[in-house]
Design an enzyme around this catalytic site. Structure first.
Site, mmCIF file in Angstrom:
data_model
loop_
_atom_site.group_PDB
_atom_site.id
_atom_site.type_symbol
_atom_site.label_atom_id
_atom_site.label_comp_id
_atom_site.label_asym_id
_atom_site.label_seq_id
_atom_site.Cartn_x
_atom_site.Cartn_y
_atom_site.Cartn_z
ATOM 1 N N SER A 139 0.856 -1.185 0.000
ATOM 2 C CA SER A 139 0.000 0.000 0.000
ATOM 3 C C SER A 139 0.885 1.226 0.000
ATOM 4 O O SER A 139 2.045 1.168 0.445
ATOM 5 C CB SER A 139 -0.894 -0.008 1.247
ATOM 6 N N TYR A 152 -1.796 -1.195 10.813
ATOM 7 C CA TYR A 152 -1.925 -1.436 9.376
ATOM 8 C C TYR A 152 -0.781 -0.782 8.606
ATOM 9 O O TYR A 152 -0.141 -1.427 7.760
ATOM 10 C CB TYR A 152 -3.262 -0.906 8.867
#
Length: 259
Positions: A139, A152
């Site tokens: 990401s 995360y």
């Protein structure tokens, strides 16, 4: 000769489903892994109906420590070897780390980090032997500290670092190793994470289908990192212009404003 397959985790939704479609449309037989067997069966039926080779369906909870053993056993039972490994499965939770459920946050680590590492180490010999590749879905969060989604963001920093290091170790072995690092993508991820897409999603948004296509092209071209979409491509460059402390404060203000 042993048949070769592309193993795709998190294939029941979002980017994982689109990656399965892209690989299948390019002639790969796919092995689909996720918890939801019904969704995998539906996707497998769709791929077969479009003329693709019948997928192998492996219903498995990748957060569990024995997931890697179950997956490799299923592949062996089917008499196949992996030539391309796509570590896509992952999730995040929005909120302050000390206020979120501890076990759920450890689940992020189990899925985003442990499972990806386990499968890579288990299957790397097959990938090397078959001259294939490894695509790890990270990401843009992997480039940043992430107050408001601390675990995360940290997990995706691991994905990026691990992928780049593995690429260095496998240089010259005839294996492609690529990190796919999208920005906000309209999928079930946001719902599970617990936030509504905001302005960042509007300006950086790229569809799951386009992310998957970019990831496939990037892997086949042996690119180190793939950043889908024009907006996302400038983020790493901008990060070099500002001190880390400034970035930390800015991300924190932006993220926590979503509460």
């Amino acid at each position: 000769m042993t048949e070769r397959v592309t193993l795709i985790t998190g294939a029941s939704a979002g980017i994982g489903t689109e990656l399965a479609r892209v690989f299948a449309s390019n002639g790969h037989r796919v092995a689909l892994v996720a918890r939801r067997a019904d969704r995998l069966a539906t996707l497998a039926g769709e791929i077969t109906a479009r003329g693709g080779a019948a997928p192998i369906v492996i219903a498995c909870d990748l957060e569990q420590p024995d997931a890697g053993t179950k997956i490799t056993a299923a592949l062996a039972a089917a008499g196949v070897e992996v030539d391309y490994l796509v570590n896509n499965a992952g999730f995040g939770l929005f909120g302050r780390a000390l206020e979120l459920d501890r076990e759920q946050q450890l689940g992020i680590i189990a899925l985003n980090i442990r499972s990806m590492t386990d499968l890579t180490l288990r299957l790397a010999d097959q990938v090397i032997r078959n001259g294939g590749g490894i695509l790890n879905v990270g990401s843009i969060a992997g480039f940043l500290p992430g107050p408001g989604m601390a675990v995360y963001y940290a997990s995706k920093a691991y994905v990026l670092s691990f992928t780049e290091a593995l690429r260095g170790e496998l240089a010259g072995r005839g294996v492609r190793v690529t990190a796919l690092c999208p920005g906000p993508v309209p999928t079930e991820f946001q719902e599970r994470a617990g936030f509504q897409p905001g302005f960042d999603s509007t300006i950086l948004n790229v569809s799951a289908s386009e992310v998957a296509k970019a990831g496939y092209r990037g892997l086949m071209a042996d690119r180190r990192i793939v950043l889908p979409g024009l907006g996302i491509k400038i983020v790493p460059f901008l990060l070099r212009l500002f001190p880390r402390g400034f970035i930390l404060a800015a991300v924190g203000r932006f993220q926590l404003r979503k509460r």
